[in-house]
Scaffold this motif. Structure first.
Motif, mmCIF file in Angstrom:
data_model
loop_
_atom_site.group_PDB
_atom_site.id
_atom_site.type_symbol
_atom_site.label_atom_id
_atom_site.label_comp_id
_atom_site.label_asym_id
_atom_site.label_seq_id
_atom_site.Cartn_x
_atom_site.Cartn_y
_atom_site.Cartn_z
ATOM 1 N N PHE A 9 14.663 36.812 89.623
ATOM 2 C CA PHE A 9 14.950 35.409 89.890
ATOM 3 C C PHE A 9 13.875 34.804 90.785
ATOM 4 C CE2 PHE A 9 17.000 32.135 92.566
ATOM 5 C CZ PHE A 9 17.377 31.240 91.569
ATOM 6 N N PHE A 10 13.489 35.552 91.826
ATOM 7 C CA PHE A 10 12.444 35.073 92.722
ATOM 8 C C PHE A 10 11.109 34.950 91.989
ATOM 9 C CE2 PHE A 10 9.097 36.056 95.912
ATOM 10 C CZ PHE A 10 9.220 34.915 96.689
ATOM 11 N N ALA A 11 10.803 35.945 91.140
ATOM 12 C CA ALA A 11 9.555 35.896 90.373
ATOM 13 C C ALA A 11 9.533 34.685 89.441
ATOM 14 C CB ALA A 11 9.387 37.182 89.569
ATOM 15 N N GLY A 12 10.680 34.361 88.853
ATOM 16 C CA GLY A 12 10.754 33.190 87.986
ATOM 17 C C GLY A 12 10.491 31.899 88.729
ATOM 18 N N LEU A 13 11.048 31.785 89.939
ATOM 19 C CA LEU A 13 10.805 30.592 90.759
ATOM 20 C C LEU A 13 9.339 30.482 91.146
ATOM 21 C CD1 LEU A 13 13.912 30.590 93.153
ATOM 22 C CD2 LEU A 13 13.528 29.164 91.128
ATOM 23 N N VAL A 14 8.757 31.611 91.545
ATOM 24 C CA VAL A 14 7.341 31.609 91.937
ATOM 25 C C VAL A 14 6.471 31.270 90.735
ATOM 26 C CG1 VAL A 14 5.442 33.064 92.745
ATOM 27 C CG2 VAL A 14 7.677 33.222 93.843
ATOM 28 N N TRP A 15 6.826 31.823 89.565
ATOM 29 C CA TRP A 15 6.044 31.532 88.363
ATOM 30 C C TRP A 15 6.087 30.039 88.041
ATOM 31 C CZ3 TRP A 15 7.407 29.155 83.844
ATOM 32 C CH2 TRP A 15 6.455 29.174 82.817
ATOM 33 N N ALA A 16 7.262 29.412 88.130
ATOM 34 C CA ALA A 16 7.385 27.986 87.811
ATOM 35 C C ALA A 16 6.507 27.150 88.733
ATOM 36 C CB ALA A 16 8.845 27.549 87.915
ATOM 37 N N ALA A 17 6.543 27.463 90.031
ATOM 38 C CA ALA A 17 5.717 26.723 90.988
ATOM 39 C C ALA A 17 4.237 26.994 90.726
ATOM 40 C CB ALA A 17 6.093 27.115 92.413
ATOM 41 N N PHE A 18 3.916 28.243 90.447
ATOM 42 C CA PHE A 18 2.527 28.632 90.192
ATOM 43 C C PHE A 18 1.995 27.944 88.940
ATOM 44 C CE2 PHE A 18 -0.494 31.935 88.495
ATOM 45 C CZ PHE A 18 -1.481 31.749 89.459
ATOM 46 N N TYR A 19 2.815 27.922 87.886
ATOM 47 C CA TYR A 19 2.380 27.276 86.646
ATOM 48 C C TYR A 19 2.151 25.781 86.860
ATOM 49 C CZ TYR A 19 2.313 25.465 81.929
ATOM 50 O OH TYR A 19 1.939 24.801 80.790
ATOM 51 N N ALA A 20 3.022 25.140 87.646
ATOM 52 C CA ALA A 20 2.863 23.714 87.919
ATOM 53 C C ALA A 20 1.542 23.450 88.642
ATOM 54 C CB ALA A 20 4.041 23.201 88.745
ATOM 55 N N VAL A 21 1.216 24.297 89.621
ATOM 56 C CA VAL A 21 -0.035 24.120 90.368
ATOM 57 C C VAL A 21 -1.239 24.321 89.456
ATOM 58 C CG1 VAL A 21 -1.477 25.093 92.202
ATOM 59 C CG2 VAL A 21 0.964 24.739 92.598
ATOM 60 N N VAL B 200 -4.210 35.972 90.731
ATOM 61 C CA VAL B 200 -3.245 35.872 91.832
ATOM 62 C C VAL B 200 -1.992 36.709 91.598
ATOM 63 C CG1 VAL B 200 -1.812 34.275 93.179
ATOM 64 C CG2 VAL B 200 -4.127 33.608 92.484
ATOM 65 N N PRO B 201 -1.370 36.686 90.408
ATOM 66 C CA PRO B 201 -0.141 37.464 90.206
ATOM 67 C C PRO B 201 -0.290 38.961 90.446
ATOM 68 C CG PRO B 201 -0.362 35.826 88.484
ATOM 69 C CD PRO B 201 -1.644 35.813 89.250
ATOM 70 N N ARG B 202 -1.499 39.501 90.334
ATOM 71 C CA ARG B 202 -1.686 40.923 90.621
ATOM 72 C C ARG B 202 -1.332 41.219 92.078
ATOM 73 N NH1 ARG B 202 -7.585 42.314 88.296
ATOM 74 N NH2 ARG B 202 -8.144 41.079 90.110
ATOM 75 N N PRO C 240 7.051 44.773 83.036
ATOM 76 C CA PRO C 240 7.031 44.022 81.770
ATOM 77 C C PRO C 240 7.579 42.604 81.905
ATOM 78 C CG PRO C 240 8.659 45.785 81.692
ATOM 79 C CD PRO C 240 7.828 46.021 82.904
ATOM 80 N N ALA C 241 8.508 42.390 82.846
ATOM 81 C CA ALA C 241 9.015 41.035 83.061
ATOM 82 C C ALA C 241 7.902 40.135 83.590
ATOM 83 C CB ALA C 241 10.189 41.058 84.035
ATOM 84 N N LEU C 242 7.115 40.639 84.543
ATOM 85 C CA LEU C 242 5.982 39.863 85.051
ATOM 86 C C LEU C 242 4.958 39.617 83.947
ATOM 87 C CD1 LEU C 242 5.291 41.449 88.574
ATOM 88 C CD2 LEU C 242 6.537 39.345 88.045
ATOM 89 N N SER C 243 4.723 40.635 83.130
ATOM 90 C CA SER C 243 3.776 40.481 82.029
ATOM 91 C C SER C 243 4.238 39.411 81.046
ATOM 92 C CB SER C 243 3.615 41.818 81.311
ATOM 93 O OG SER C 243 2.663 41.719 80.272
ATOM 94 N N ALA C 244 5.539 39.368 80.777
ATOM 95 C CA ALA C 244 6.073 38.352 79.870
ATOM 96 C C ALA C 244 5.862 36.946 80.426
ATOM 97 C CB ALA C 244 7.560 38.606 79.626
ATOM 98 N N LEU C 245 5.982 36.790 81.743
ATOM 99 C CA LEU C 245 5.736 35.480 82.364
ATOM 100 C C LEU C 245 4.277 35.075 82.212
ATOM 101 C CD1 LEU C 245 7.863 35.764 85.645
ATOM 102 C CD2 LEU C 245 8.392 34.437 83.582
ATOM 103 N N LEU C 246 3.366 36.049 82.317
ATOM 104 C CA LEU C 246 1.944 35.744 82.124
ATOM 105 C C LEU C 246 1.675 35.319 80.687
ATOM 106 C CD1 LEU C 246 -0.546 35.961 84.111
ATOM 107 C CD2 LEU C 246 1.621 36.851 84.941
#
Length: 234
Positions: free
Chosen positions: A13-25, A50-52, A93-99
């Protein structure tokens, strides 16, 4: 407390929130480059450096924050070690799917705007829309960075300042993972190619990623298997 279900769910859940903010930036930066300059390459490709580091510190948090918490609530070290391995196996794999999702959304934006989405660095994939290879590359990368984080965090938790000696080994795990996919390693003030003579096969890459993660987890377990709980106020 159930583990890893609650931990994994909260981390995702936290990774999803960070991804959304990161993608917006990243999208704002992309539009800014297109408006005020010339856009010729994939901005998301550069941003994925950065995600690494996010994956690395997720591994650090698993040991530094959750190891003492779950042991204090009745988990044995063996149970924690086994279930932490499950968490790593699902979280990477969840992080990879977000990428992958980020690349696909960028492709849509570039196609609508008519911008060229060129890749600036060599990858396993030739196009951001080659989903299986994009997923595989970042999966192996995230596995390496997460286990490097768990290993170094375990060393610092057990030996405090002595954990500095674990940093070269942690970097070695990262190099091993990056070498498996033959990409360019980028660390602060360090950048060098790790390419191979021929393009690695999918099985070779996957074997390298799994081997790296198992090695990192084994190194972590050798430290935490009998580690004493440390007073957080000490």
């Amino acid at each position: 407390m159930r583990f890893p279900s609650r931990l994994l769910a909260s981390q995702l859940f936290f990774a999803g929130l960070v991804w959304a903010a990161f993608y917006a930036v990243v999208t704002l930066i992309t539009v800014g480059i297109a408006v005020f300059g010339t856009l010729t390459n994939s901005v998301w490709e550069s941003a994925t450096q950065v995600p690494r580091w996010f994956a690395l510190f997720a591994g650090v948090a698993m040991i530094r924050e959750f190891l003492p918490l779950y042991i204090a609530h009745g988990q044995t070290r063996r149970q924690f070690g086994a279930q932490a391995a499950v968490t790593v196996a699902l979280y990477a794999p969840a992080l990879s799917a977000l990428l992958v999702l980020g690349y696909l959304l960028e492709t849509l934006l570039y196609n609508v705007a008519g911008w060229p989405q060129e890749l600036a660095r060599p990858h396993l994939f030739a196009s951001p829309t080659d989903v299986p290879l994009v997923f595989l590359e970042y999966l192996v990368e995230f596995l390496a960075w997460i286990v490097a984080g768990t290993f170094m965090a375990a060393a610092f938790y057990r030996w405090q300042g002595g954990g500095l000696l674990s940093i070269p080994l942690g970097i070695g795990l990262v190099v091993l993972g990056e070498a498996a996919i033959g990409t360019e390693l980028r660390l602060p003030f360090i950048r060098f190619p790790l390419g191979v003579v021929s393009t690695p096969t999918v099985l070779t890459v996957l074997a390298g990623g799994v081997g790296c993660s198992l090695l990192g987890l084994a190194m972590t377990w050798s430290i935490i298997r009998d580690v004493p709980l440390r007073n957080r106020l000490a």
